[in-house]
Design an enzyme around this catalytic site. Structure first.
Site, PDB file in Angstrom:
ATOM      1  N   CYS A   1       9.820   7.167   0.895  1.00  0.00           N
ATOM      2  CA  CYS A   1       8.455   7.638   0.606  1.00  0.00           C
ATOM      3  C   CYS A   1       7.745   6.584  -0.228  1.00  0.00           C
ATOM      4  O   CYS A   1       8.346   5.585  -0.641  1.00  0.00           O
ATOM      5  CB  CYS A   1       8.478   8.984  -0.127  1.00  0.00           C
TER       6      CYS A   1
ATOM      7  N   ASP B   1     -10.078 -10.952  15.839  1.00  0.00           N
ATOM      8  CA  ASP B   1     -10.444  -9.867  14.930  1.00  0.00           C
ATOM      9  C   ASP B   1      -9.233  -9.299  14.194  1.00  0.00           C
ATOM     10  O   ASP B   1      -9.388  -8.570  13.216  1.00  0.00           O
ATOM     11  CB  ASP B   1     -11.112  -8.717  15.708  1.00  0.00           C
TER      12      ASP B   1
ATOM     13  N   ASP C   1     -12.231  -6.154  18.844  1.00  0.00           N
ATOM     14  CA  ASP C   1     -11.395  -5.996  20.045  1.00  0.00           C
ATOM     15  C   ASP C   1     -10.605  -7.241  20.411  1.00  0.00           C
ATOM     16  O   ASP C   1      -9.804  -7.213  21.337  1.00  0.00           O
ATOM     17  CB  ASP C   1     -12.265  -5.603  21.249  1.00  0.00           C
TER      18      ASP C   1
ATOM     19  N   CYS D   1       9.266   5.389  -3.491  1.00  0.00           N
ATOM     20  CA  CYS D   1      10.331   4.378  -3.411  1.00  0.00           C
ATOM     21  C   CYS D   1       9.740   2.977  -3.563  1.00  0.00           C
ATOM     22  O   CYS D   1      10.267   2.150  -4.313  1.00  0.00           O
ATOM     23  CB  CYS D   1      11.077   4.491  -2.085  1.00  0.00           C
TER      24      CYS D   1
ATOM     25  N   ASP E   1     -17.644  -6.504  15.193  1.00  0.00           N
ATOM     26  CA  ASP E   1     -17.598  -7.753  15.942  1.00  0.00           C
ATOM     27  C   ASP E   1     -18.664  -7.660  17.030  1.00  0.00           C
ATOM     28  O   ASP E   1     -19.017  -6.558  17.467  1.00  0.00           O
ATOM     29  CB  ASP E   1     -16.212  -7.926  16.573  1.00  0.00           C
TER      30      ASP E   1
END
Length: 739
Positions: A13, A631, A627, A16, A419
């Site tokens: 978790c 990027d 995309d 930790c 973008d």
């Protein structure tokens, strides 16, 4: 100072990672430590004169976790380990379901209906025991590690709650059956926890896939010219200043400068720009891009980890290696909640047994009632149920959300960066204008001539013109004497008549005046369009403009974000004039344009906005929408990276949210979904904590002296179950909200 990356194993978790981070940061010689739970990596900056990498590993191991140096050459060292982890959790989940489902049916369906089952309590004991000691082994191990390090985490809550219910149930069935049992409660809670852990492991497993896909872009073999001979060698053996030959259709192996040849290179996987770039002597080429047509030779200027592609990989790793911006609220509470509950339970037993003088059975019942009613079912379910419902709702709407952190952060966004190519625009050049300057030549005739000339051409924009003619069902004439004129355009002959098609320099070369048409050409160019001129030997016949057009929903998406008081920016590697034209169409302010940005610079522009602070001094939250591979670093750097479903696999893997429908309207929808989900989480947290604040004192017996009423563990268990049902029900209401 030296930097190193460690691969960490055994974290269960966020607490930790916090523990390991704190331990490393306090170590003498370490100036900076950053442990990321999602990527299971630690980035450490240290003084190698004071401490070694082996000693850093020992620090981690000393806290009960595994550590090893990250293998930079093979990279993706976590890939196989992640698959093994997911498989192990899946097997654990199946094992848990095999025992927990029958326990649920017997304990929560048949028994309340008074259906007689022989030895039902012992049968439940037999079903719950494997879940308690085999399935929950890692939970108890994590709780034990936390205890040894004088802290607590969500596993501590689960271990104490289920352990108390299980042990009390054993006491009840063997010594006092009238008390009732809670075997099915502990088994079901552990099953829920394992299911949540499986979902989280699947989400985490996506991080290394992005790096793997990037590395696959680089070719393994390069053709170099040595001693006037072409030889193929592994890319790792390429040295600086090697002369490299790249044939049509091949990938460019490393960065370099063209020494001879002429070609168009598809750089879309690196720059995100859809139109292939013409390359000639003196131009730069980037490793991983694709040589489309001609043959090129170039001199290697960057190799190995210095290439653009390698730099992008490092940027993604560094961005992913930082901590999540928001720590999980439930884990923070658990650090204080667990010790307090244990203290209250011990205090309750002690007061009733030692001070009041009640029997050990009475005192034990009150102490166990406190632990059972404080069992963190509702607290543990408050966040994951909302996240599961929220992500499911998003998936139905075509919004793929890859982690809880995304929903925890998206509602706080101040800035959204889009973008340009393939995100705001369609990402594919289209013929936008066909203008005839000759009364004798119609628009269709002009397009017919231009498309016929362009059909055999290798020019990057030829496809758009040919495709336009095909869409309008125009025929193609037979072309002879076709000739490419690099840097100018093309010339060809149709039925004995010579035509020229290209830029203004070609017209000047043919001594054809353009002054009369300069205004029209300038207007189109200011709209971000590429203008090509068609002429015969004596006259300018007309022009055809090609551009990457804006998507239908882009303007509305920007408008909705503005209405949500979110500032919208646009970033692109394209020139400032084209960028300004697209931004104007989309409704983005001129001062919010980042143009002519190199791939490796995009993440730094995201960082600039993140450095801005609000009136309370809180750093801004930034969403990046893109995309392309170029990027990916910016998607990773941003607080939330949103990738278009039509984009590259790398962008989709790196993004926190993927828009499967490729519709920009889903960006504001994602933010609204985040707000709705966070509202549910807050409501759930309130009721879970309110229930504990109200239930624990009653379970401890504060009302007994006044009313004679004592909350038995059976009622406490029922109240605990009811609180969980209320939290789940509240989360399910999220399904019916409108995005």
């Amino acid at each position: 100072m030296k930097k190193t990356n460690l691969t960490i194993t055994g974290m269960h978790c966020a607490s930790c990672s916090t523990l390991i981070n704190r331990s490393l940061a306090k170590t003498d010689g370490v100036s900076e430590a950053n442990v990321n739970y999602a990527t299971a990596k630690a980035r450490v900056v240290y003084d190698e004169t004071k401490i070694s990498e082996a000693e850093l590993i020992k620090v981690v191991q000393g806290k009960g976790y595994g550590a090893a140096l990250e293998d930079r050459k093979t990279n993706v060292p976590r890939d196989a380990a992640q698959k093994e982890e997911i498989t192990a959790i899946k097997k654990n989940l199946y094992l848990s379901l095999i025992f927990a489902v029958p326990a649920f049916i017997i304990g929560m369906v048949l028994m309340p209906l008074k259906v007689a089952i022989p030895y039902e309590s012992f049968l439940l004991f037999a079903l719950a025991t494997p879940v308690q000691f085999i399935v929950a082994a890692d939970i108890y191990k994590s709780a034990w590690i936390a205890l040894k390090n004088r802290t607590a985490n969500m596993d501590s809550l689960i271990a104490i709650g289920t352990g108390a219910a299980y042990l009390f149930s054993i006491y009840a069935i063997f010594f006092n059956p009238a008390l009732g049992q809670y075997f099915e409660t502990s088994a079901l809670l552990i099953t829920f926890v394992i299911f949540g852990r499986y979902l989280e492991a699947v989400a985490k497993g996506k991080t290394s896939e992005a790096i793997q896909k990037l590395m696959e872009l680089s070719p393994k073999i390069a053709t170099v010219i040595r001693k006037k001979k072409e030889i193929q060698i592994p890319i790792d053996e390429v040295v600086l200043n090697d002369v490299i030959l790249v044939k049509p259709g091949e990938k460019i192996p490393v960065d370099g400068v063209v020494t001879s040849g002429l070609s168009a290179v598809d750089e879309s996987m690196i720059t995100g720009e859809s139109i292939p770039i013409e390359k000639k002597k003196g131009d730069l080429v980037i490793g991983g891009t694709i040589n489309k047509h001609g043959t090129l030779t170039f001199t290697a200027t960057k190799i190995g980890e210095n290439t653009t592609l390698a730099s992008i990989i490092r940027l993604i790793e560094d961005a992913q290696g930082r901590k999540a911006p928001i720590q999980r609220f439930a884990d923070t509470i658990s650090a204080y909640f667990v010790p307090i509950v244990i203290l209250i339970a011990l205090l309750t037993f002690s007061v009733w047994f030692f001070i009041v003088g009640k029997s050990i059975s009475f005192s034990l019942i009150t102490g166990v009632a406190v632990l059972v009613i404080a069992c963190p079912c509702a607290l543990g379910l408050a966040t994951p149920t909302s996240i599961i419902v929220g992500t499911g709702k998003g998936a139905k709407a075509g919004i793929l959300i890859k982690g809880a952190d995304s929903l925890e952060t998206a509602h706080k966004v101040s800035y959204v960066i889009f973008d340009k190519t393939g995100t705001i625009t369609n990402g594919k050049p289209e013929t936008t204008d066909v203008v005839s300057f000759d009364k004798k030549i119609s628009r269709d005739t002009l397009l017919h001539i231009a498309a016929s000339i362009e059909k055999p051409s290798e020019h990057p924009l030829a496809d758009a013109i040919v495709r336009k003619a095909q869409e309008e069902k125009l025929s193609f004439a037979k072309v002879t004497k076709f000739k490419a004129l690099p840097g100018y355009g093309i010339s060809a002959t149709i039925t004995g008549k010579n035509y020229y098609f290209g830029n203004s320099k070609l017209m000047q070369k043919q001594k054809l005046p353009l002054r009369a048409y300069a205004g029209t050409i300038q207007d189109l160019e200011e709209e971000g369009k590429t203008v090509m001129i068609l002429a015969d030997a004596k006259h300018i016949l007309g022009i055809i403009a090609v551009a990457d057009t804006i998507k239908e929903t882009s303007k509305l998406a920007v408008k909705q974000l503005h209405e949500m008081h979110i500032d919208v920016y646009m970033i692109t590697g394209d020139n400032a004039r084209t960028a300004a034209a697209i931004a104007k169409q989309a409704g983005i302010k001129p001062e919010h344009i980042f143009a002519e940005v190199l791939p490796e610079e995009k993440a730094s522009y995201v960082k600039k906005l993140q450095d801005k602070k609000d009136a309370h001094g809180i750093p801004a939250k930034v969403v990046m929408v893109g995309d392309g591979i170029n990027d990916a670093p910016a998607l990773a750097q941003a607080d939330i990276g949103i990738a278009m479903g039509s984009g590259t696999d790398v962008a989709m893997e790196t993004g926190n949210i993927v828009l499967m429908r490729n519709d920009l309207l889903d960006v504001p929808k994602s933010i609204r979904l985040s707000k709705q989900t966070m509202n549910k989480i807050r409501q759930n947290m309130f009721w879970a904590l309110f229930y504990n604040v109200l239930g624990i004192p009653i379970a401890a017996g504060v009302l007994y002296p006044f009313t004679g009423w004592l909350l038995s563990p059976i009622i406490a268990g029922g109240a605990m179950a009811l609180s969980s049902v209320s939290v789940v029900t509240n989360s399910l209401l999220l399904k019916h909200t409108k995005l």
